[in-house]
Motif scaffolding. Structure first.
Motif, PDB file in Angstrom:
ATOM      1  N   ALA A 196      49.724  45.322  35.811  1.00 46.21           N
ATOM      2  CA  ALA A 196      49.392  46.688  36.230  1.00 46.21           C
ATOM      3  C   ALA A 196      50.498  47.655  35.824  1.00 46.21           C
ATOM      4  O   ALA A 196      50.241  48.761  35.326  1.00 46.21           O
ATOM      5  CB  ALA A 196      49.162  46.743  37.738  1.00 46.21           C
ATOM      6  N   SER A 197      51.748  47.245  36.034  1.00 45.59           N
ATOM      7  CA  SER A 197      52.875  48.092  35.636  1.00 45.59           C
ATOM      8  C   SER A 197      52.840  48.385  34.146  1.00 45.59           C
ATOM      9  O   SER A 197      53.074  49.524  33.710  1.00 45.59           O
ATOM     10  CB  SER A 197      54.194  47.406  35.996  1.00 45.59           C
ATOM     11  N   GLU A 200      44.088  54.259  37.627  1.00 46.69           N
ATOM     12  CA  GLU A 200      44.380  53.891  39.004  1.00 46.69           C
ATOM     13  C   GLU A 200      44.762  52.416  39.075  1.00 46.69           C
ATOM     14  O   GLU A 200      44.302  51.593  38.281  1.00 46.69           O
ATOM     15  CB  GLU A 200      43.155  54.093  39.905  1.00 46.69           C
ATOM     16  N   VAL A 201      45.576  52.093  40.076  1.00 40.98           N
ATOM     17  CA  VAL A 201      45.902  50.702  40.362  1.00 40.98           C
ATOM     18  C   VAL A 201      45.428  50.399  41.776  1.00 40.98           C
ATOM     19  O   VAL A 201      46.000  50.892  42.751  1.00 40.98           O
ATOM     20  CB  VAL A 201      47.415  50.426  40.241  1.00 40.98           C
ATOM     21  N   GLY A 202      44.355  49.639  41.886  1.00 44.70           N
ATOM     22  CA  GLY A 202      43.844  49.214  43.182  1.00 44.70           C
ATOM     23  C   GLY A 202      44.261  47.781  43.451  1.00 44.70           C
ATOM     24  O   GLY A 202      44.012  46.895  42.628  1.00 44.70           O
ATOM     25  N   SER A 203      44.923  47.534  44.578  1.00 44.57           N
ATOM     26  CA  SER A 203      45.433  46.199  44.890  1.00 44.57           C
ATOM     27  C   SER A 203      45.116  45.834  46.328  1.00 44.57           C
ATOM     28  O   SER A 203      45.031  46.702  47.197  1.00 44.57           O
ATOM     29  CB  SER A 203      46.952  46.132  44.675  1.00 44.57           C
ATOM     30  N   VAL A 204      44.984  44.544  46.563  1.00 47.27           N
ATOM     31  CA  VAL A 204      44.740  44.060  47.924  1.00 47.27           C
ATOM     32  C   VAL A 204      45.386  42.694  48.079  1.00 47.27           C
ATOM     33  O   VAL A 204      45.437  41.898  47.134  1.00 47.27           O
ATOM     34  CB  VAL A 204      43.232  43.971  48.236  1.00 47.27           C
ATOM     35  N   GLY A 205      45.879  42.435  49.278  1.00 49.25           N
ATOM     36  CA  GLY A 205      46.427  41.120  49.567  1.00 49.25           C
ATOM     37  C   GLY A 205      47.721  40.835  48.830  1.00 49.25           C
ATOM     38  O   GLY A 205      48.554  41.710  48.612  1.00 49.25           O
ATOM     39  N   LEU A 206      47.871  39.588  48.392  1.00 44.77           N
ATOM     40  CA  LEU A 206      49.110  39.113  47.792  1.00 44.77           C
ATOM     41  C   LEU A 206      49.076  39.206  46.272  1.00 44.77           C
ATOM     42  O   LEU A 206      48.064  38.920  45.644  1.00 44.77           O
ATOM     43  CB  LEU A 206      49.353  37.649  48.185  1.00 44.77           C
ATOM     44  N   THR A 207      50.205  39.596  45.688  1.00 41.83           N
ATOM     45  CA  THR A 207      50.368  39.436  44.251  1.00 41.83           C
ATOM     46  C   THR A 207      50.606  37.957  43.956  1.00 41.83           C
ATOM     47  O   THR A 207      50.847  37.149  44.868  1.00 41.83           O
ATOM     48  CB  THR A 207      51.563  40.239  43.731  1.00 41.83           C
ATOM     49  N   VAL A 249      39.565  30.360  48.078  1.00 41.56           N
ATOM     50  CA  VAL A 249      39.240  31.744  48.427  1.00 41.56           C
ATOM     51  C   VAL A 249      40.245  32.674  47.763  1.00 41.56           C
ATOM     52  O   VAL A 249      41.338  32.255  47.370  1.00 41.56           O
ATOM     53  CB  VAL A 249      39.251  31.983  49.958  1.00 41.56           C
ATOM     54  N   LEU A 250      39.879  33.931  47.648  1.00 45.60           N
ATOM     55  CA  LEU A 250      40.805  34.923  47.127  1.00 45.60           C
ATOM     56  C   LEU A 250      41.880  35.254  48.164  1.00 45.60           C
ATOM     57  O   LEU A 250      41.595  35.357  49.358  1.00 45.60           O
ATOM     58  CB  LEU A 250      40.065  36.206  46.760  1.00 45.60           C
ATOM     59  N   VAL A 251      43.103  35.454  47.695  1.00 44.26           N
ATOM     60  CA  VAL A 251      44.183  35.923  48.570  1.00 44.26           C
ATOM     61  C   VAL A 251      44.788  37.224  48.036  1.00 44.26           C
ATOM     62  O   VAL A 251      45.607  37.853  48.718  1.00 44.26           O
ATOM     63  CB  VAL A 251      45.289  34.860  48.730  1.00 44.26           C
ATOM     64  N   GLY A 252      44.385  37.620  46.824  1.00 48.60           N
ATOM     65  CA  GLY A 252      44.897  38.864  46.265  1.00 48.60           C
ATOM     66  C   GLY A 252      44.111  39.269  45.041  1.00 48.60           C
ATOM     67  O   GLY A 252      43.427  38.448  44.420  1.00 48.60           O
ATOM     68  N   GLY A 253      44.187  40.549  44.722  1.00 47.39           N
ATOM     69  CA  GLY A 253      43.489  41.037  43.541  1.00 47.39           C
ATOM     70  C   GLY A 253      43.979  42.412  43.139  1.00 47.39           C
ATOM     71  O   GLY A 253      44.417  43.200  43.983  1.00 47.39           O
ATOM     72  N   THR A 254      43.918  42.683  41.845  1.00 50.14           N
ATOM     73  CA  THR A 254      44.328  43.970  41.294  1.00 50.14           C
ATOM     74  C   THR A 254      43.320  44.411  40.244  1.00 50.14           C
ATOM     75  O   THR A 254      42.932  43.605  39.391  1.00 50.14           O
ATOM     76  CB  THR A 254      45.726  43.881  40.659  1.00 50.14           C
ATOM     77  N   VAL A 255      42.904  45.667  40.324  1.00 54.10           N
ATOM     78  CA  VAL A 255      42.009  46.252  39.332  1.00 54.10           C
ATOM     79  C   VAL A 255      42.645  47.537  38.831  1.00 54.10           C
ATOM     80  O   VAL A 255      42.970  48.426  39.619  1.00 54.10           O
ATOM     81  CB  VAL A 255      40.617  46.560  39.925  1.00 54.10           C
ATOM     82  N   VAL A 256      42.834  47.629  37.508  1.00 55.03           N
ATOM     83  CA  VAL A 256      43.441  48.803  36.899  1.00 55.03           C
ATOM     84  C   VAL A 256      42.393  49.521  36.066  1.00 55.03           C
ATOM     85  O   VAL A 256      41.820  48.935  35.139  1.00 55.03           O
ATOM     86  CB  VAL A 256      44.642  48.414  36.019  1.00 55.03           C
TER      87      VAL A 256
END
Length: 444
Positions: free
Chosen positions: A212-213, A345-352, A391-398
């Protein structure tokens, strides 16, 4: 004066708690020495997103290639002053609070005994309130500045200064490449400001995934923004010609300087020692009901669970349930979403990925792009998902809709939806949200 609840600090969460508890029939006193509504509507979320919305329109017109684009800051400044902030007047918010049945006390609130808050008004008069049920703390944060030699003696800006601008400088240096610094840097660059971002970490948006960076750094380069990473400001000077920011290997000369290098929790002088808490605490650690001491609740930035308006509102709901005798659910921070409103945009949730591995999880990751819709829009992504134990523990959408696509991932993590279920769902074509499916299937 006696009441049921005293709320110290009326940012989004504090205002929500005070209003809702008053509507529920409790006797509530809301206390704030600044603007009711807090940082978000006056200096943060709302005015900065107005700046970003205007910048996005400029960027879109330029990309069309057929428009003669002449940015004008005045309509943006006027809209922030007139529509968003009422010229930084909170009377509408105060009226809303009082209409809900709460009593408003303007001044600095301090705990002076268990269950007692003393409010010192701007004119110096003091009034004490005894809370029969408890005290809610929502004192928020203020911009902080790193200990750079000479900085304190200069007229540097914070986000609070930038949103009040009626004219833009020709050049701006930004110390801090986090969310606030990056959003403001890119927005002003769209209006023709020559921007240099100075970041001590080895990349901007350092709390996000490296992918994302990299995507945002590429966008900054295309926008003409200079990004200096692994760069520490050693000294700052100011005179009639502007600012000089001395780094180890160069000097950045600029008309104006924005410091966006973090925020400080407003806990000093709050009287925490009177309820058995450390008066030097940097954060308050709440239980699942947001209790931090007997008869004391804390919400928002001061809990260290995420400096987001939506977090403050979420925690306020927990306090409202506890004080009105409702059942849970109680605090759950597995699916905390966040969005940095850069372009993309950087949308993130949970853990990297790094955070998940640091937790000792058996991690699987997969990455992808924004698929057909991304190709149509000329956006590449990336999309990155982090999974553990099916299961998912994190996610990022750019992407331009990174914050909106995020909602599917927040739901999946919050509800612990199995990867096998997610991967076989219907994903409408061609949408940005469809880009999740191939990445989910890659995890399997």
């Amino acid at each position: 004066m006696e009441c049921d609840v005293v709320v110290i600090g009326l940012g989004p969460g504090g205002e929500h708690a005070a209003t809702s508890l008053a509507k529920a029939g409790l006797s509530v006193v809301g206390v704030d020495e600044r603007l009711v509504g807090g940082e978000c509507p006056y200096y943060g979320c709302i005015p900065t997103k107005m700046m970003i919305a205007a910048a996005d329109r400029i960027r879109t017109a330029r990309h069309a290639g057929t428009a003669d684009v002449r940015p004008d800051w005045k309509p943006v400044a006027d809209r922030i002053r007139d529509e968003a902030t009422d010229d930084w007047n909170d009377q509408v918010a105060v009226d809303r609070l009082v209409a809900a049945g709460a009593h408003f006390a303007r001044g600095r609130g301090r705990i002076t005994a268990p269950g007692t808050v003393t409010v010192t008004a701007p004119d110096g008069t003091a009034t004490s309130y005894t809370a029969r049920r408890g005290i809610v703390l929502n004192t928020g944060t203020t911009p902080s500045a790193p200990p750079i030699a000479g900085l304190a003696d200069t007229p540097y800006w914070t986000n609070r200064d930038v949103v009040r601008l009626t004219e833009l400088p020709a050049s701006l240096a930004v110390i801090g490449g986090g969310a606030i610094g990056s959003e403001i840097a890119q927005a002003l660059a769209a209006f023709g400001v020559k921007v240099t971002v100075i970041e001590t970490a080895d990349r901007i948006l350092a709390v996000e995934e490296p992918e994302a960076s990299a995507a945002v750094a590429q966008a900054f380069a295309e926008d003409g923004i200079t990004v200096l990473t692994s760069a520490r400001a050693e000294r700052v000077e100011h005179d009639d010609d502007g600012f000089r920011v001395h780094l180890a290997d160069r000097v950045v000369t600029t008309d104006r300087l924005l410091v966006a290098a973090g925020r400080r929790n407003n806990l000093t002088g709050l009287g925490l020692e009177h309820v058995g808490l450390d008066p030097q605490a940097r954060v308050l650690e709440p239980d699942e009901r947001m209790r931090v001491a007997d008869g004391v609740w804390a919400i928002g930035d001061i809990t260290g669970k995420g400096a987001f308006t939506h977090m403050s509102m979420y925690q306020a709901d927990l306090v409202i349930r506890d004080l009105t005798g409702a059942d849970g659910p109680w605090a759950d921070y597995r699916a905390v979403g966040r969005v940095t409103f850069t372009a993309p945009e950087v949308g993130s949730v949970g853990l990297t990925e790094a955070a998940a591995r640091a937790c000792g999880l058996d991690v699987k990751t997969a990455t992808g792009d924004l698929g057909t819709r991304g190709w149509i829009a000329g956006e590449s992504g990336p999309v990155k998902l982090v999974a553990a134990q099916g299961v998912l523990v994190g996610g990022t959408v750019v992407g331009s809709t990174g914050g909106e696509v995020l909602s599917a991932l927040v739901t999946a993590i919050h509800a612990r939806v199995p990867l096998t279920t997610l991967a076989d769902m219907h994903f409408a074509y061609p949408t940005f949200h469809r880009a999740l499916q191939p990445v989910l299937r890659a995890l399997l």
